[in-house]
Design an enzyme around this catalytic site. Structure first.
Site, short mmCIF file in Angstrom:
data_model
loop_
_atom_site.label_atom_id
_atom_site.label_comp_id
_atom_site.label_asym_id
_atom_site.label_seq_id
_atom_site.Cartn_x
_atom_site.Cartn_y
_atom_site.Cartn_z
N ARG A 37 2.62 -12.13 26.89
CA ARG A 37 2.84 -12.57 25.51
C ARG A 37 2.13 -11.63 24.54
O ARG A 37 0.98 -11.27 24.75
CB ARG A 37 2.31 -14.00 25.32
CG ARG A 37 3.03 -14.98 26.24
CD ARG A 37 2.65 -16.41 26.00
NE ARG A 37 3.35 -17.26 26.96
CZ ARG A 37 3.18 -18.57 27.05
NH1 ARG A 37 2.35 -19.20 26.21
NH2 ARG A 37 3.85 -19.27 27.94
N ARG A 86 -6.83 -16.64 25.85
CA ARG A 86 -5.60 -16.13 25.23
C ARG A 86 -5.47 -14.64 25.53
O ARG A 86 -6.06 -13.80 24.85
CB ARG A 86 -5.65 -16.38 23.72
CG ARG A 86 -4.35 -16.13 22.98
CD ARG A 86 -4.47 -16.45 21.50
NE ARG A 86 -4.83 -17.84 21.25
CZ ARG A 86 -3.96 -18.85 21.20
NH1 ARG A 86 -2.68 -18.61 21.35
NH2 ARG A 86 -4.38 -20.07 20.99
#
Length: 426
Positions: A262, A277
RNA sequence: GGAGGGGUGGCAGAGUGGUCGAAUGCACCGGUCUUGAAAACCGGCGUGGCUUCACGGUCACCGCGGGUUCGAAUCCCGCCCCCUCCGCCA
């Protein structure tokens, strides 16, 4: 994609439900207008084509009889001047309609709390008690490097920010968790293990809803038509696209380990430390392809399968129903599993389990034939993390840390780890 | 990367310019026969759109997209996918 029948039959209700998700009644009005234009142009076009086909057929018959077909040939020539024009109008309206439809989010299920953001989420249950520490628990971004099992700085040298390299027991812990989760879901929960491609084409991403709207969140290979998968939901859900399955085979339950990629565009400054993240992380995914009547039962089951992982790893968590404003575009209803992280004194998302109803099935043309016979129907798709592996490492390290900086390995992982404790230098 | 072959209904497999949404077989559904089943026989059996209260009518689809033609599954061009051989590679 929202059902066209529903848009036609009950535009007010659709408009109202879309309102809650940030799209308005104006989108529905525009859809109704475009659909009307499409239909009238199509009717007109098909009448011309019918006349053309009729004339062509007559030409064949006349020629076979040795008669002149001048009149018919002239008629066809005339029709052929008009048809391309109309065809262009139809296809222009069609693609406008399609763009609009692909951009609309799914409609929320009645049981979903309404609200603008996560503050409207509803806590369904809290499972397990956060442990009482008699020392100050460390965050994993301190604990991991201190143990020598997580290395963010060296990962940055070879890749950049938002990457990690695992060493030793850390790498083994990641691998142990993947194997443990896959074994649990295939052995106890009835899933078929799947190992799909980690790159997919654009159609697959349209099917699950990442495209056309969220291309910025994806990594696309330069000069190629492939994207790196942002989640195994994409390959797994699209596996049976354009197919008509037998109802007797439903629900199909698939589980897969894949890395997920991502770009995290627009998340600058958020979760910059640790492995919460990252641009690349591992996940074991759960997917159900279900008949509509069973899909909400499936959602409960799927969620319980993800919860089971947390329970066996002795991690406290809570289950939250996302509000209309916090859900992803494809979902009709989503449960997030939030694990307790002592290092941050907070519950953090570790799994997201959604019923997308027929939203993705329409996009991917995923259907089944009812057992009683009859027309193919769109099936319902569900997906959930079972679990995000990197965040599970975080949870294990933080929850099972000891005062001396070592980490106790949960019982169920010991066969996979070959040890009951992770110490510095392992 | 090079050479060749191929993509037709759930499956197998015909079809090389019109009467082909498409033979035939298998599978599937209904019926006859049978105590029951099988076999045999009869009938049905793709998907989507538009239109219709409905019956029905109509358009599109033979991997995808263009083109030629009054007319394309069939001819031409581009692309995708699969198979075989060569090269390379794990």
């Amino acid at each position: 994609m929202i059902s066209r029948d529903l848009l036609r039959d009950d535009p007010d209700r659709v408009g109202e439900l879309l309102e809650v998700r940030g799209e308005g009644a104006d989108a529905v009005a525009r859809w109704t207008e475009l659909d009307g234009r499409r239909r009238s142009a199509l009717t007109e076009l098909e009448e011309l084509k019918r006349r053309r086909n009729e004339a062509s057929k007559a030409i064949g018959e006349l020629k076979r009889e040795g008669k002149s077909a001048e009149a018919q040939i002239a008629e066809v020539a005339d029709l052929k001047r008009q048809i391309p024009d109309l065809e262009e109008r139809v296809s222009a309206v069609r693609s406008e309609l399609r763009d609009l439809e692909l951009g609309l989010p799914n409609l929320p299920h009645d049981s979903v709390p309404r609200g603008d953001d996560e503050s409207a989420n509803r806590v369904e249950r809290v499972v397990g008690e956060p442990r009482k520490f008699d020392f100050e628990p460390q965050a994993h971004w301190d604990l991991g490097p201190a143990l020598g099992i997580l290395d963010f700085e060296r990962a940055a040298k070879i890749a950049g920010a938002r990457f990690v390299t695992y060493f030793g027991a850390g790498a083994r812990l990641e691998r142990a968790l993947i194997n443990f989760m896959l074994d649990l879901h295939t052995g106890e929960h009835g899933y078929r293990e799947t190992l799909p491609p980690f790159m997919v084409n654009g159609d697959a991403l349209i099917g699950t809803g990442q495209l056309p709207k969220f291309g910025a969140d994806l990594f696309k290979l330069e000069g190629d038509r492939y994207y790196l998968v942002p989640t195994a939901e994409v390959p797994l859900t699209n596996l049976f696209r354009e197919e008509i399955l037998d109802e007797a085979d439903l629900p199909i339950r698939l589980t897969a380990f894949t890395p997920c990629f991502r770009s995290e565009a627009g998340s600058h400054g958020k979760d910059v430390r640790g492995l919460i993240r990252l641009h690349q992380f591992n996940k074991v995914e759960l997917v159900h392809l279900a008949a509509p009547e069973q899909s909400y039962d499936c959602l409960e089951e799927l969620t319980s399968h993800a919860e089971k992982v947390l329970q066996l790893l002795e991690l406290p968590y809570r289950v939250v129903t996302l509000s209309t404003g916090d859900m992803g575009v494809s979902a009709a209803k989503t449960y997030d599993l939030e694990v307790w992280l002592p290092g941050q004194s907070a519950y953090r998302e570790i799994s997201s389990c959604s019923n997308c109803e027929s939203y993705q099935a329409r996009r991917a043309n995923l259907r089944y034939r009812p057992s009683g016979g009859g027309k193919p129907r769109f099936l319902h798709t569900l997906n959930g993390s079972g679990l995000a592996v990197g965040r599970t490492v975080v949870a294990v390290l933080e929850n099972h840390q000891q005062s001396d900086g070592s980490v106790t390995v949960p019982e169920v992982l010991r066969p996979y780890m070959g040890t009951d404790r992770i110490r510095e230098g392992d």
